[in-house]
Design an enzyme around this catalytic site. Structure first.
Site, PDB file in Angstrom:
ATOM      1  N   GLY A  11     -28.696  28.819 -92.984  1.00  0.00           N
ATOM      2  CA  GLY A  11     -28.903  28.458 -94.386  1.00  0.00           C
ATOM      3  C   GLY A  11     -29.261  29.618 -95.295  1.00  0.00           C
ATOM      4  CB  SER A  12     -28.867  33.305 -95.149  1.00  0.00           C
ATOM      5  OG  SER A  12     -27.478  33.496 -95.056  1.00  0.00           O
ATOM      6  CE  LYS A  65     -11.573  14.975 -83.934  1.00  0.00           C
ATOM      7  NZ  LYS A  65     -10.250  14.537 -83.573  1.00  0.00           N
ATOM      8  CG  HIS A 111     -13.700  32.167 -94.872  1.00  0.00           C
ATOM      9  ND1 HIS A 111     -13.852  31.419 -93.712  1.00  0.00           N
ATOM     10  CD2 HIS A 111     -12.957  33.246 -94.525  1.00  0.00           C
ATOM     11  CE1 HIS A 111     -13.214  32.020 -92.730  1.00  0.00           C
ATOM     12  NE2 HIS A 111     -12.660  33.129 -93.185  1.00  0.00           N
TER      13      HIS A 111
HETATM   14  C1  GAR Z   1     -21.575  32.330 -93.839  1.00  0.00           C
HETATM   15  O1  GAR Z   1     -21.261  33.648 -93.488  1.00  0.00           O
HETATM   16  C2  GAR Z   1     -20.337  31.581 -94.267  1.00  0.00           C
HETATM   17  O2  GAR Z   1     -19.419  32.387 -94.936  1.00  0.00           O
HETATM   18  C3  GAR Z   1     -19.782  31.141 -92.931  1.00  0.00           C
HETATM   19  O3  GAR Z   1     -20.912  30.721 -92.208  1.00  0.00           O
HETATM   20  C4  GAR Z   1     -22.015  31.539 -92.590  1.00  0.00           C
HETATM   21  C5  GAR Z   1     -23.200  30.648 -92.867  1.00  0.00           C
HETATM   22  O4  GAR Z   1     -24.382  31.385 -92.964  1.00  0.00           O
HETATM   23  N1  GAR Z   1     -18.830  30.083 -93.074  1.00  0.00           N
HETATM   24  C6  GAR Z   1     -17.669  30.041 -92.427  1.00  0.00           C
HETATM   25  O5  GAR Z   1     -17.340  30.858 -91.592  1.00  0.00           O
HETATM   26  C7  GAR Z   1     -16.784  28.848 -92.778  1.00  0.00           C
HETATM   27  N2  GAR Z   1     -15.453  29.069 -92.311  1.00  0.00           N
HETATM   28  P1  GAR Z   1     -25.709  30.741 -93.521  1.00  0.00           P
HETATM   29  O6  GAR Z   1     -25.968  29.462 -92.712  1.00  0.00           O
HETATM   30  O7  GAR Z   1     -26.771  31.764 -93.273  1.00  0.00           O
HETATM   31  O8  GAR Z   1     -25.521  30.432 -94.977  1.00  0.00           O
END
Ligand code: GAR
Length: 198
Positions: A11-12, A65, A111
């Protein structure tokens, strides 16, 4: 604009959004709810910290999914939130046309690559292994094509000779933390700079 965040992990990016809201950098956007498909995800801890309802919502038995009941649960719960924007911030689950169609032009995804390069999982690792010199992050509208919807904005990140995968990951994440709140502010119709002055 009412914003609902969906996430599966640490969740950053949700934190960056909430921090931006706290500092008056989220325009006319207001985070009203956080949902996670993982009961122990760290993203849920942000709720108490920022005073936003955060809850696990059961997606059903599959890993990537929804089953039909899970999809209906998400659909109806989200509709009840009356979101102007649904932000997928690390939500690692593929959405099907029924779900996407229920929220036209409302779901955006973050992404960690310059799409259309390196869609799918481990995008930063893909870019690293391919040896590209510039990668970055993308915010796009969600369509039935995974990581394929219309691009809203991107931030580039140069891969320097002394980078490691870990330093690259850190810089891509820092770029994400800047890009996503700025896009949300813009979509809310009130640019961040203007909202800071109010
Ligand atoms: C982020 O880097 C986001 O771009 C990626 O998951 C991470 C979540 O980090 N999403 C994907 O790869 C979707 N295809 P977070 O939980 O620290 O926000």
């Amino acid at each position: 604009m009412r914003v609902v965040i969906l996430g599966s992990g640490r969740g950053s990016n949700a934190e960056a959004i909430l921090q931006a809201e706290q500092e008056g950098r989220l325009g006319g956007a207001r985070v009203v709810q956080i949902f996670s498909d993982q009961p122990a995800a760290r993203i849920l801890e942000l709720g108490a910290r920022f005073g936003v309802p955060a809850q696990f919502l059961d997606p059903g038995p599959f890993k990537t999914k929804f089953d039909e009941a899970g999809e209906t649960r998400y659909l109806e719960t989200l509709q009840a939130c009356q979101p102007g924007l649904i932000v997928l911030a690390g939500f690692m689950r593929i959405l099907k046309p029924r779900f996407i169609g229920a929220f036209p032009q409302t779901i955006i995804n973050l992404h960690p690559s310059l799409l259309p390069c390196f869609p799918g999982l481990d995008a930063i690792g893909q870019a690293w292994r391919r040896g590209v010199k510039v990668t970055g992050c993308t915010v796009h509208y969600v369509t039935a094509e995974v990581d394929g919807g219309p691009i809203i904005d991107q931030l580039p990140v140069r891969i320097e000779p002394d980078d490691t995968l870990a330093t690259l990951e850190a810089r891509v994440h820092a770029a994400e933390h800047a890009l996503l709140p700025a896009v949300i502010a813009r979509l809310s119709g009130t640019p961040a700079a203007e909202s800071r002055q109010r």
